[in-house]
Design a protein around this motif. Structure first.
Motif, PDB file in Angstrom:
ATOM      1  N   ASP A  82       0.832  -1.207   0.000  1.00  0.00           N
ATOM      2  CA  ASP A  82       0.000   0.000   0.000  1.00  0.00           C
ATOM      3  C   ASP A  82       0.868   1.260   0.000  1.00  0.00           C
ATOM      4  N   ALA A  83       1.942   1.246   0.781  1.00  0.00           N
ATOM      5  CA  ALA A  83       2.851   2.395   0.821  1.00  0.00           C
ATOM      6  C   ALA A  83       3.511   2.623  -0.534  1.00  0.00           C
ATOM      7  N   LEU A  84       3.861   1.546  -1.227  1.00  0.00           N
ATOM      8  CA  LEU A  84       4.456   1.678  -2.559  1.00  0.00           C
ATOM      9  C   LEU A  84       3.449   2.224  -3.562  1.00  0.00           C
ATOM     10  N   SER A  85       2.196   1.861  -3.379  1.00  0.00           N
ATOM     11  CA  SER A  85       1.141   2.398  -4.240  1.00  0.00           C
ATOM     12  C   SER A  85       1.023   3.912  -4.066  1.00  0.00           C
ATOM     13  N   VAL A  86       1.073   4.370  -2.830  1.00  0.00           N
ATOM     14  CA  VAL A  86       1.018   5.808  -2.543  1.00  0.00           C
ATOM     15  C   VAL A  86       2.251   6.500  -3.117  1.00  0.00           C
ATOM     16  N   LEU A  87       3.417   5.873  -2.961  1.00  0.00           N
ATOM     17  CA  LEU A  87       4.653   6.434  -3.504  1.00  0.00           C
ATOM     18  C   LEU A  87       4.563   6.582  -5.018  1.00  0.00           C
ATOM     19  N   GLY A  88       4.046   5.554  -5.691  1.00  0.00           N
ATOM     20  CA  GLY A  88       3.896   5.628  -7.144  1.00  0.00           C
ATOM     21  C   GLY A  88       2.981   6.760  -7.565  1.00  0.00           C
ATOM     22  N   ALA A  89       1.848   6.885  -6.879  1.00  0.00           N
ATOM     23  CA  ALA A  89       0.909   7.961  -7.204  1.00  0.00           C
ATOM     24  C   ALA A  89       1.533   9.323  -6.935  1.00  0.00           C
ATOM     25  N   TYR A  90       2.293   9.435  -5.849  1.00  0.00           N
ATOM     26  CA  TYR A  90       2.934  10.699  -5.487  1.00  0.00           C
ATOM     27  C   TYR A  90       3.964  11.128  -6.531  1.00  0.00           C
ATOM     28  N   THR A  91       4.667  10.159  -7.113  1.00  0.00           N
ATOM     29  CA  THR A  91       5.696  10.483  -8.103  1.00  0.00           C
ATOM     30  C   THR A  91       5.129  10.600  -9.516  1.00  0.00           C
ATOM     31  N   GLY A  92       3.831  10.415  -9.661  1.00  0.00           N
ATOM     32  CA  GLY A  92       3.193  10.592 -10.958  1.00  0.00           C
ATOM     33  C   GLY A  92       3.217   9.365 -11.852  1.00  0.00           C
ATOM     34  N   VAL A  93       3.506   8.216 -11.291  1.00  0.00           N
ATOM     35  CA  VAL A  93       3.533   6.975 -12.058  1.00  0.00           C
ATOM     36  C   VAL A  93       2.154   6.315 -11.932  1.00  0.00           C
ATOM     37  N   GLU A  94       1.650   5.818 -13.054  1.00  0.00           N
ATOM     38  CA  GLU A  94       0.387   5.083 -13.022  1.00  0.00           C
ATOM     39  C   GLU A  94       0.590   3.804 -12.219  1.00  0.00           C
ATOM     40  N   VAL A  95      -0.290   3.553 -11.264  1.00  0.00           N
ATOM     41  CA  VAL A  95      -0.179   2.370 -10.413  1.00  0.00           C
ATOM     42  C   VAL A  95      -1.288   1.391 -10.781  1.00  0.00           C
TER      43      VAL A  95
END
Length: 164
Positions: A82-95
């Motif tokens: 879940d934390a990696l999902s948030v990190l991806g969204a924060y950096t602008g990467v489609e999750v």
């Protein structure tokens, strides 16, 4: 004349209890980077930092993670996911999240039903990953650490197959 379609660069991450495995693909036949990272202390922070550095360096288009069931007994791994999902969204990467059934359905079409069978199929398709092919796990043995990398590769290849 339209913009030529390009295959997205996919970073797939498979968190496990000892760290994480990842596989980065330029297209389904071209892995760019793959590895298993072990984290001994502050595992969540170390794994998040590593994935953040991968995203910063490679700038993938898509981050593929496994979707865990609500009643999973791997709560720390699910929390890291879940934390990696948030990190991806924060950096602008489609999750994107794929569950185990998605991966099994894709590889079932190629005759692979088990985790080991999927890893063996990937090793045959991509000989550069085959060097790290784990040996068959007997019931009394722990799972080989390198299986996390093959789980990540299976996620990435399933993403390409589903979105083709």
């Amino acid at each position: 004349m339209g913009k030529p379609e390009t295959t997205p660069v996919v970073l797939a991450v498979a968190p496990v209890s000892r760290g994480l495995g990842y596989a980065l693909f330029e297209d389904p036949k071209s892995p760019i980077d793959w590895c298993v990272k072990t984290a001994r202390f502050r595992k969540e922070e170390a794994c998040q930092r590593h994935v953040e550095s991968l995203i910063t360096f490679y700038q993938p288009d898509v981050l593929v993670l496994q979707k865990f069931e609500e009643t999973t007994n791997r709560s720390r791994v699910a929390a890291l996911n879940d934390a990696l999902s948030v990190l991806g969204a924060y950096t602008g990467v489609e999750v994107t999240r794929l569950d185990r059934n998605n991966v099994q359905t894709v590889f079932d079409e190629f005759g692979s039903k088990t985790k080991f069978g999927i890893a063996k199929t990937i090793a045959e398709w991509l000989p550069e990953l085959g060097v790290q092919m784990p040996r068959y796990r007997r019931p009394w043995r722990n799972e080989d650490h390198s299986m996390a990398m093959f789980e990540a590769a299976a996620l990435a290849l399933s993403y390409y197959y589903i979105n083709a």
